[in-house]
Design a protein around this motif. Structure first.
Motif, PDB file in Angstrom:
ATOM      1  N   GLN A 143       0.822  -1.204   0.000  1.00 50.68           N
ATOM      2  CA  GLN A 143       0.000   0.000   0.000  1.00 50.68           C
ATOM      3  C   GLN A 143       0.861   1.262   0.000  1.00 50.68           C
ATOM      4  N   ARG A 149      -2.528  -2.728  -5.691  1.00 47.84           N
ATOM      5  CA  ARG A 149      -3.726  -3.411  -6.185  1.00 47.84           C
ATOM      6  C   ARG A 149      -4.241  -4.336  -5.083  1.00 47.84           C
ATOM      7  N   PRO A 150      -5.441  -4.068  -4.566  1.00 44.41           N
ATOM      8  CA  PRO A 150      -5.967  -4.862  -3.442  1.00 44.41           C
ATOM      9  C   PRO A 150      -6.007  -6.358  -3.719  1.00 44.41           C
ATOM     10  N   ARG A 397     -11.001   4.214  -7.521  1.00 39.60           N
ATOM     11  CA  ARG A 397      -9.784   3.516  -7.097  1.00 39.60           C
ATOM     12  C   ARG A 397      -9.629   3.557  -5.571  1.00 39.60           C
ATOM     13  N   ARG A 401      -9.415   0.458  -2.947  1.00 38.68           N
ATOM     14  CA  ARG A 401      -8.429   0.273  -1.883  1.00 38.68           C
ATOM     15  C   ARG A 401      -9.102   0.046  -0.531  1.00 38.68           C
ATOM     16  N   PHE A 514      -5.891   3.953   4.493  1.00 40.54           N
ATOM     17  CA  PHE A 514      -6.337   3.857   3.108  1.00 40.54           C
ATOM     18  C   PHE A 514      -6.485   5.215   2.435  1.00 40.54           C
ATOM     19  N   ARG A 518      -2.216   7.674   2.570  1.00 39.37           N
ATOM     20  CA  ARG A 518      -1.933   7.536   1.134  1.00 39.37           C
ATOM     21  C   ARG A 518      -1.798   8.907   0.482  1.00 39.37           C
TER      22      ARG A 518
END
Length: 633
Positions: A143, A149-150, A397, A401, A514, A518
């Protein structure tokens, strides 16, 4: 067979490059291994060779479907059994592929990370003898990475399912923080990182300040002959720049994600084979490029991160010859980058609004939706709700996430075909020989095609029938118009899957991990990119290497900053000639050192080369005298 014997037998190479052999021996001994190799470093060899020495199937996890298909085709051409499972395959095809693996009929099984959450896949995987797991583009699991990409988080569940099976993680771009995170998330039993130096001696990094990027681009391409890639962020700009180059005598074509697969394949093939000189593209172009003689990569816009820039710039000069990575910078770019932050991380209320509108768009009631998948048109969605496209896509997006949905911007759906005419009726249809040939190939390759749709490999059909894709497409369309078949061509389309039941948007949990963290991390990446662009002293190559945790004492002496520092613009050949003459003078006994400046070169250039030779350890200064430490060949 030894690893080198396997390499020679299947790939024809006499020896390994860089750290390939170290990585192979590490994973071959059963150790979890993270291999850091720059673009073009030969990553595929590091898992293909050791797997060939093991009993069982190598599971390869990669998000790049086109690359997946290319590698499967290449392995098969080398006589190695390989298969792929990806979005677009029907249940029967997946079962058939997995059954083949269960009974030992497949040495390499390529899967997309999304497939790892499928109960069907996991149930079958339990019965496959897996010898090793390879995780390509492994930075996607972090992350803290620029391309998280989850779906990659599902890999930890696969590890639990396959205890004792070693993992090889590969990436071309990872900061020290991401490197640690990859190992943690993949459950490495011990820290084990094998690095290949990211230094590219033959690649010159240049930043050009200009008010007219098109004119500067033309000037660069006039000065540097050979093939090139021009990157731009906007799809529309790819065509406009390509048209500009064509009008100015530079052959070019353009490429972006919105083109059909057939057009993209054709344009990449034309460029790769030298049919045109320049490819103008968005970042959709790049993965799996096999063209070593790219002399120039020019960025018209500043990328979001050092990672993205380094990977794209690294597509130049893979043959080891002098090449150039040029980034064009204009006064308005700083403002553009600042806006990119707010576009990429829109406010929480905006994201909640996108979530609500998506539910309306899919007619999804609160409490419903888990596991439902829909094809999705971002343009139609934004037009319907009057939303700005870039922030709306960013919201999707972020929701991905956060685990509420899974947004895949290009899912690949194979072509499918159903014969609506009976088998006996086909004999009464009088068509040309090409049509009959294509129909016979399809009937030989696929069973059950009269009772249900069969997913078909259009490239395989074309190869067996000896026709090009356009001929096959027109043939299928003609048969469909006659009511003989129902034909759905291969297509790439965005897909949204509801990972959880729909909830009231007020209940969305913006966990700091998240969103806010970020956001701060994204600002740091943008800041690092701006520092790279605006730096006026130092060495660009050292800056890039430092970002990835690699320290290099010597300046590259090839980037624009190094050349400005020395006040010269020598070519590598000119510099090497002066180095040879200086070494020759210093090797003479009782030769006055003033003789160095008697050489027929500009004094600034001689000083520049002396500085370089000192940095390389070729000369040193003792008691005020320059001493030759090692001969220069």
């Amino acid at each position: 067979m030894t690893y080198k014997e396997i390499l020679k037998k299947y790939w024809g190479y006499d020896g390994f490059r860089g750290v390939q052999e170290q990585i192979i021996e590490s994973i071959g001994s059963g150790r979890d291994t993270l291999g850091l190799m720059p673009t073009g470093g030969g990553k595929s060899i590091t898992f293909q060779v050791p797997a060939m020495a093991m009993d069982g199937t190598c599971l390869v996890i990669t998000p790049l479907i086109a690359l997946m298909k290319d590698q499967v085709r290449s392995l098969r051409e080398h006589g190695i059994k390989a298969a792929a499972i990806h979005t677009g395959m029907d249940r029967d095809s997946i079962i058939a592929t997995m059954e083949n693996c269960v009974y030992g009929g497949c040495k390499f099984l390529y899967v997309s990370p999304e497939r790892l959450s499928s109960d069907l896949f996991l149930t079958k995987l339990k019965h496959v003898r897996i010898c090793m797991i390879c995780v390509d583009e492994s930075h996607c699991i972090s992350q803290w990475g620029y391309d998280f990409r989850p779906s990659y988080l599902n890999i930890s569940d696969v590890r639990k399912l396959l205890p004792g099976v070693p993992v090889l993680a590969l990436t071309a771009t990872a900061t020290p923080r991401v490197t640690d995170d990859i190992q943690d998330r993949l459950g490495f039993t011990e820290r084990n990182v094998i690095r290949m130096s990211f230094h590219r001696e033959n690649l010159s990094y240049v930043v050009r300040d200009t008010e007219n990027k098109l004119e500067e681009l033309r000037h660069i391409l006039d000065c540097v002959p050979g093939a090139g890639i021009v990157y731009t962020r906007n799809r529309r700009d790819t065509k406009e720049i390509s048209d500009y180059l064509e009008k100015n005598g530079v052959t070019s074509t353009f490429y972006h994600a919105g083109l059909s697969p057939e057009v993209k394949d054709a344009r990449q093939s034309i460029w790769t084979k030298g049919g045109c000189r320049i490819m103008v593209a968005t970042n959709a172009f790049g993965m799996g490029i096999d063209k070593p003689d790219v002399r120039t990569v020019v960025h018209m816009d500043i990328p979001d991160s050092i990672e993205a820039y380094f990977q794209e710039a690294g597509r130049a000069g893979r043959d080891g010859l002098r090449s150039y990575a040029v980034l064009l910078h204009s006064p308005g770019d700083r403002r553009t980058l600042s806006k990119r932050i707010s576009d990429t991380f829109p406010k929480e209320d905006f994201i909640r609004g996108v979530y609500d509108r998506l539910a309306y768009f899919h007619e999804m009631a609160v409490g419903d939706g888990r596991g439902c998948t829909y094809s999705f048109s971002l343009g139609e969605f934004c037009q319907h709700f009057s939303l700005p496209v870039i922030p709306a896509e960013s919201a999707l997006r972020i929701l991905t996430r956060m685990g509420y949905i899974e947004y895949i911007d290009e899912a690949d759906y194979s072509a499918k075909l159903l014969f609506t005419a009976g088998r006996d009726d086909l004999y009464r249809i009088h068509e040309d020989s090409t049509t009959e040939n294509i129909m016979n190939v399809i009937l030989r390759l696929y069973s059950g095609i009269f009772t249900d749709y069969a997913y078909i490999d259009e490239k395989l059909v074309c190869t067996r029938a000896g026709v090009d894709h356009e001929t096959m497409y027109m043939t299928m369309q003609n048969l469909q118009s006659q009511g003989v078949v129902r034909y759905v061509p291969r297509r790439r389309t965005p897909v949204i899957t509801w990972a959880r039941e729909r909830i009231d948007s007020a209940m969305l949990n913006f966990d700091p991990e998240f969103y806010r963290l970020r956001l701060e991390e994204y600002k740091e990446r943008i800041g690092a990119m701006m520092e790279y662009v605006t730096r006026r002293t130092g060495c660009r190559s050292r800056m890039l290497l430092h970002y990835f945790g690699e320290e290099r004492k010597q300046p590259c002496m090839n980037c624009d900053l190094c050349l400005e520092d020395t006040g010269d613009s020598m070519t590598r050949g000119q510099r090497d000639t002066i180095r040879t003459h200086i070494a020759s003078v210093l090797s003479m006994e009782n030769c006055p050192q003033q003789k160095i400046y008697d050489l027929p070169y500009d004094r600034r250039r001689i000083d520049s080369v002396l500085k370089f030779m000192t940095a390389e350890g070729e000369i040193s200064v003792r008691d005020g005298k320059v001493v030759l430490e090692k001969e220069y060949d």
